[in-house]
Design an enzyme around this catalytic site. Sequence first.
Site, PDB file in Angstrom:
ATOM      1  CG  ASP A  18      -4.179  -7.739   0.321  1.00  0.00           C
ATOM      2  OD1 ASP A  18      -3.991  -6.480  -0.215  1.00  0.00           O
ATOM      3  OD2 ASP A  18      -4.856  -7.906   1.172  1.00  0.00           O
ATOM      4  CG  ASP A 113      -3.939  -2.136  -1.079  1.00  0.00           C
ATOM      5  OD1 ASP A 113      -5.097  -2.121  -1.680  1.00  0.00           O
ATOM      6  OD2 ASP A 113      -3.608  -2.069   0.017  1.00  0.00           O
ATOM      7  CD  GLU A 114      -8.082  -5.762  -1.602  1.00  0.00           C
ATOM      8  OE1 GLU A 114      -8.340  -6.943  -1.413  1.00  0.00           O
ATOM      9  OE2 GLU A 114      -8.715  -4.934  -0.757  1.00  0.00           O
TER      10      GLU A 114
END
Length: 402
Positions: A18, A113-114
């Site tokens: 993350d 983003d993860e």
Amino acid sequence: MPESSGHIAMQRTILHVDMDAFFAAVEIRARPELAQQPVIVGGAAERRGVVAAASYAARRYGIHSAMPTATALRLCPQAVLLPPRHDHYAEVSQQIRAVFERYTPQVEPLSLDEAFLDVSGSERLFGPGEAIGRRIKEEIRAELGLVASVGVAPSKFVAKIASDIDKPDGFVVVAPEQVQSFLDPLPVGRLWGVGKVGAKVFERLGITTIGQLRCYSPRLLRQHFGNAAGQLWQLAHGRDERPVVSEREAKSISQETTFPRDIDDSGVLRAWLQDLAAQVAWRLRRHGLKGRTVHLKVRLADFSTLTRAQTLAQATDITDEIRRVALTLFEQRLPRPLPPLRLLGVGVSGFAAVPGQDDLFAVAGRERQSRLDAVMDQVAERYGRGSIVRGVGAGKNGPEQR
């Protein structure tokens, strides 16, 4: 239902990676002089803009994503407000993905983003999951100048909690035999889907930790949580058998966001919905895919989940078509008045589509839309998303953005 020993039936090594304050971190990387300042990435306050990301310096003022920009600026008037550049973030996300794929093809992105990574089959080559996680974290820092938090665990659920437990710049490993001791002391609100309403129910029951929930009778839980009781009880025992599914194997492509606070503002939700639809369409085009069925997913404050879907006559990867259907599902197929939402998502499936029959004018119109998307993708990839937008409803700045 028998008590669990915390054993995971099919042993895996899962990483959850993350990126910390991703959008803000990318902007600060481009402007290092902002490193110690509160930075907000979001739409303009006068256009009912919404915070897409906040740096950790901004979060100290109580600012969080999905908050109206006007509210954020009242909390921190000196904050630096920057417009989002989603296509640039998508490009950086691809660079991060390239790091992941050095170690495993089993990468399941949850957002830009993860992502989850299954490195079970890579340990013989690269060493244990902990070593792989550290290498990925350090390569992202060294090559891209960005910071990731990493959780390593036997399941998706535990890995995701592990990546979040020590942010920013966190690295937490939970061995299979440590799963229960790791989960037990954590607040029950760490369980997926427990919103404000669920938290209040747990409070009335005197349940504050996952360990307390684990000792609670599943039968009694059903009286308070209905069908969700089974999942809550399984997660409290560390049980999550879901595999990591890469985009190459996926039968759908979706994008969703979980809000830090439940949102009941329809205007804000529509703005987020349009942005999610645009991201899904971009990912479809990137993979050369078209789908016929558009899905809408919402999670309510009581952690119940609703899904709605509409199947089109023709498979599509056109932003405007996906956005329009998603908005129709949102406005016409959800209960009214709309309860506060904790999660919002858009997806497209049905990739093996049978071509429909459009009239010539419709075909010409769709071709124009496809060409427009292609041009916008090229311009945005080079200059950033803010450089060119559609006339209505582009991104989280609301319908008045031009």
